[in-house]
Design a protein around this motif. Structure first.
Motif, short mmCIF file in Angstrom:
data_model
loop_
_atom_site.label_atom_id
_atom_site.label_comp_id
_atom_site.label_asym_id
_atom_site.label_seq_id
_atom_site.Cartn_x
_atom_site.Cartn_y
_atom_site.Cartn_z
N SER A 1 52.72 29.57 48.08
CA SER A 1 51.68 29.62 49.09
C SER A 1 50.95 30.95 48.98
O SER A 1 51.41 31.87 48.30
N GLY A 2 49.83 31.05 49.66
CA GLY A 2 49.09 32.30 49.72
C GLY A 2 47.84 32.35 48.88
O GLY A 2 47.06 33.31 48.99
N GLY A 3 47.62 31.35 48.05
CA GLY A 3 46.42 31.33 47.25
C GLY A 3 45.20 31.03 48.10
O GLY A 3 45.29 30.65 49.26
N GLY A 4 44.03 31.22 47.50
CA GLY A 4 42.81 30.96 48.22
C GLY A 4 41.61 31.56 47.52
O GLY A 4 41.68 31.96 46.36
N LEU A 5 40.52 31.59 48.25
CA LEU A 5 39.26 32.13 47.75
C LEU A 5 39.05 33.52 48.32
O LEU A 5 39.15 33.73 49.54
N VAL A 6 38.77 34.48 47.46
CA VAL A 6 38.58 35.85 47.89
C VAL A 6 37.49 36.49 47.03
O VAL A 6 37.31 36.13 45.87
N GLU A 7 36.77 37.43 47.62
CA GLU A 7 35.75 38.15 46.88
C GLU A 7 36.37 39.23 46.01
O GLU A 7 37.46 39.73 46.30
N LYS B 1 39.88 40.87 40.63
CA LYS B 1 38.73 40.71 39.76
C LYS B 1 38.52 39.24 39.46
O LYS B 1 39.44 38.43 39.60
N THR B 2 37.34 38.90 39.02
CA THR B 2 37.06 37.51 38.67
C THR B 2 37.99 37.02 37.56
O THR B 2 38.32 35.84 37.50
N GLU B 3 38.41 37.93 36.70
CA GLU B 3 39.32 37.57 35.62
C GLU B 3 40.70 37.15 36.11
O GLU B 3 41.49 36.59 35.34
N ASP B 4 41.00 37.44 37.37
CA ASP B 4 42.28 37.05 37.94
C ASP B 4 42.30 35.60 38.41
O ASP B 4 43.35 35.10 38.82
N THR B 5 41.18 34.94 38.36
CA THR B 5 41.09 33.55 38.80
C THR B 5 41.98 32.65 37.96
O THR B 5 42.02 32.76 36.73
N GLY B 6 42.70 31.77 38.61
CA GLY B 6 43.55 30.83 37.91
C GLY B 6 44.59 30.25 38.85
O GLY B 6 44.65 30.58 40.03
N VAL B 7 45.40 29.38 38.30
CA VAL B 7 46.52 28.82 39.04
C VAL B 7 47.74 29.69 38.78
O VAL B 7 48.11 29.93 37.63
N TYR B 8 48.34 30.16 39.83
CA TYR B 8 49.49 31.04 39.73
C TYR B 8 50.77 30.25 39.97
O TYR B 8 50.89 29.54 40.97
N THR C 1 49.67 27.65 42.80
CA THR C 1 48.73 27.86 43.89
C THR C 1 47.45 28.45 43.31
O THR C 1 47.50 29.35 42.46
N GLN C 2 46.32 27.94 43.74
CA GLN C 2 45.04 28.33 43.18
C GLN C 2 44.56 29.65 43.76
O GLN C 2 44.53 29.83 44.98
N VAL C 3 44.17 30.55 42.88
CA VAL C 3 43.53 31.80 43.27
C VAL C 3 42.15 31.84 42.64
O VAL C 3 42.01 31.73 41.42
N THR C 4 41.14 31.97 43.48
CA THR C 4 39.77 32.02 43.00
C THR C 4 39.12 33.30 43.50
O THR C 4 39.07 33.54 44.71
N VAL C 5 38.65 34.11 42.58
CA VAL C 5 38.02 35.38 42.91
C VAL C 5 36.53 35.26 42.58
O VAL C 5 36.16 35.01 41.43
N SER C 6 35.71 35.45 43.58
CA SER C 6 34.27 35.33 43.40
C SER C 6 33.62 36.71 43.34
O SER C 6 34.19 37.71 43.78
N GLY D 1 37.50 42.57 44.60
CA GLY D 1 37.87 43.76 45.35
C GLY D 1 38.80 43.47 46.51
O GLY D 1 39.39 44.40 47.08
N GLY D 2 38.96 42.21 46.85
CA GLY D 2 39.82 41.82 47.95
C GLY D 2 41.27 41.71 47.53
O GLY D 2 41.64 42.01 46.39
N SER D 3 42.09 41.24 48.47
CA SER D 3 43.53 41.15 48.24
C SER D 3 44.07 39.79 48.67
O SER D 3 43.52 39.14 49.56
N LEU D 4 45.15 39.40 48.03
CA LEU D 4 45.90 38.22 48.40
C LEU D 4 47.38 38.51 48.20
O LEU D 4 47.75 39.33 47.36
N ARG D 5 48.20 37.83 48.97
CA ARG D 5 49.64 37.94 48.82
C ARG D 5 50.22 36.55 48.62
O ARG D 5 50.15 35.70 49.51
N LEU D 6 50.79 36.32 47.45
CA LEU D 6 51.40 35.05 47.13
C LEU D 6 52.88 35.07 47.48
O LEU D 6 53.55 36.10 47.33
#
Length: 128
Positions: free
Chosen positions: A7-13, A92-99, A122-127, A15-20
């Motif tokens: 859990s914890g994936g999502g859409l983030v801009e 970063k946008t390069e971090d986009t992917g399924v984790y 879990t999908q992580v999308t960085v825009s 420079g932002g942060s996520l915690r999986l």
């Protein structure tokens, strides 16, 4: 015998942060508990690319990371709760992917029965 729930994936801009989070548990409530998990890791896969190791934590607590995330990601785990975490900062946008969460050498009983496997991701999308 074991499931890994991410859990914890999502859409983030950028420079932002996520915690999986990834919780390891037995698939049957009557099967008992997980006695020990040696190593756990996070992998990711972008569309059209191979899955790559992002971060790894060994049984002694030592960690390592792919160069591209060093200084930005932190892997940790709660041994009592059989939960793995990945704190991702400065995304970063390069971090986009399924984790994907991976658990290795999961000890299930005193007979030495072990399990190893992956979560569903879990999908992580960085825009931008």
């Amino acid at each position: 015998q074991v499931q890994l729930a991410e859990s914890g994936g999502g859409l983030v801009e950028a420079g932002g942060s996520l915690r999986l989070s990834c919780v390891a548990s037995r698939t049957s409530r009557t099967s008992g508990s997980i006695l020990r998990i040696n190593a756990m890791a996070w992998h990711r896969q972008a569309p059209g690319k191979q899955r790559e190791l992002v971060a790894h934590i060994a049984g002694d607590g030592s960690t390592n990371y792919v160069d591209s995330v060093k200084g930005r990601f932190t892997i940790s785990r709660d041994i009592v709760k059989n939960t793995l975490f990945l704190q991702m900062n400065s995304l970063k946008t390069e971090d986009t992917g399924v984790y994907y969460c991976e658990a290795d050498d999961v000890l299930l009983d005193s007979l030495g029965t072990t399990w190893a496997g992956w979560g569903q991701g879990t999908q992580v999308t960085v825009s931008l």
